[in-house]
Design a protein around this motif. Structure first.
Motif, PDB file in Angstrom:
ATOM      1  N   LEU A  24      14.202  33.479  57.930  1.00 45.07           N
ATOM      2  CA  LEU A  24      13.796  32.098  58.198  1.00 45.07           C
ATOM      3  C   LEU A  24      14.151  31.177  57.031  1.00 45.07           C
ATOM      4  O   LEU A  24      14.603  30.041  57.241  1.00 45.07           O
ATOM      5  N   ILE A  27      17.945  30.557  57.178  1.00 46.03           N
ATOM      6  CA  ILE A  27      18.302  29.599  58.227  1.00 46.03           C
ATOM      7  C   ILE A  27      17.954  28.184  57.778  1.00 46.03           C
ATOM      8  O   ILE A  27      18.757  27.254  57.945  1.00 46.03           O
ATOM      9  N   TRP A  31      20.700  25.226  57.162  1.00 47.83           N
ATOM     10  CA  TRP A  31      20.637  23.887  57.755  1.00 47.83           C
ATOM     11  C   TRP A  31      20.714  22.813  56.685  1.00 47.83           C
ATOM     12  O   TRP A  31      21.457  21.854  56.813  1.00 47.83           O
ATOM     13  N   ALA A 149      23.636  33.140  64.073  1.00 44.91           N
ATOM     14  CA  ALA A 149      22.397  32.745  63.381  1.00 44.91           C
ATOM     15  C   ALA A 149      21.493  31.953  64.322  1.00 44.91           C
ATOM     16  O   ALA A 149      20.273  32.174  64.360  1.00 44.91           O
ATOM     17  N   TYR A 150      22.081  31.039  65.098  1.00 43.82           N
ATOM     18  CA  TYR A 150      21.286  30.294  66.080  1.00 43.82           C
ATOM     19  C   TYR A 150      20.752  31.220  67.163  1.00 43.82           C
ATOM     20  O   TYR A 150      19.613  31.069  67.619  1.00 43.82           O
ATOM     21  N   LEU A 153      17.855  32.958  65.747  1.00 49.69           N
ATOM     22  CA  LEU A 153      16.697  32.063  65.684  1.00 49.69           C
ATOM     23  C   LEU A 153      16.019  31.945  67.054  1.00 49.69           C
ATOM     24  O   LEU A 153      14.786  31.962  67.137  1.00 49.69           O
ATOM     25  N   ILE A 156      14.116  35.112  67.574  1.00 53.82           N
ATOM     26  CA  ILE A 156      12.912  35.114  66.733  1.00 53.82           C
ATOM     27  C   ILE A 156      11.824  34.277  67.398  1.00 53.82           C
ATOM     28  O   ILE A 156      10.654  34.691  67.456  1.00 53.82           O
ATOM     29  N   ALA A 157      12.198  33.110  67.912  1.00 54.90           N
ATOM     30  CA  ALA A 157      11.212  32.254  68.593  1.00 54.90           C
ATOM     31  C   ALA A 157      10.629  32.978  69.813  1.00 54.90           C
ATOM     32  O   ALA A 157       9.411  32.952  70.026  1.00 54.90           O
TER      33      ALA A 157
END
Length: 182
Positions: A24, A27, A31, A149-150, A153, A156-157
């Motif tokens: 996290l 990431i 960004w 990576a997206y 993510l 992960i969500a």
């Protein structure tokens, strides 16, 4: 403290939370640094090197976690989950494990192949760049690194939402998957 058989072993739990924090943070840093204009010195002086160092650390932590997982095994899914939930959970977990290894490798591929690369630092060491300099390959690695990576993510969500659903919305403690990782 008596270890319950439905909990993950302590080393796996520690590695889980360490990897979660690293990923996290990586990431978020990714960004932040890519949103900055190239004229900001901090972008290249410390943000990219720190992202690379911790990316290598995330890869190493993931490799250790896979080894520990293989040696320790995992507890069975709680009995209170529906079959579709255990299937989805298994798919998401395996996909996250794979992406947690592949995303850093794509980042390494970017750094290694980029013709303007400053190398791949790792806390005072300089890792070898094993790929030939090739900006076309760099563009492919960059696309894969960002896209995966997206994807990680999103998974992960989904993982977090599933754990929270089981913890707070499902009836009965026999569906609480979060307790297994605490």
């Amino acid at each position: 403290m008596n270890q319950r058989s439905d909990r993950y072993p302590l080393p796996m739990r520690l590695l889980h939370w360490m990897r979660a924090t690293l990923i996290l943070a990586l990431i978020a840093l990714g960004w932040a640094m890519t949103a900055l204009p190239d004229s900001i010195a901090a972008k290249f002086e410390w943000m990219y090197p720190v992202h690379k160092e911790f990316g290598v650390l995330a890869f190493m932590t993931g490799a250790i976690a896979l080894f520990v997982r293989h040696r320790s095994g995992v507890p069975p899914h709680p009995g209170g989950l529906a079959r579709w939930e255990t299937t989805l959970s298994t798919i998401v977990q395996y996909a996250m494990l794979a992406l947690a290894m592949v995303v850093p490798l794509m980042g390494y591929g970017m750094s290694s192949s980029f013709s303007q690369s400053d190398g791949v630092p790792f806390f005072g060491l300089e890792l070898p760049e094993l790929l030939p300099k090739n900006d076309h390959a760099f563009a492919i690695f960059a696309w894969a690194h960002k896209t995966l990576a997206y994807t990680l993510l999103v998974l992960i969500a989904l993982h977090v939402l599933g754990a929270l659903k089981h913890r707070f919305l499902d009836r009965g403690r026999d569906a609480d998957v979060l307790a297994r990782m605490l």
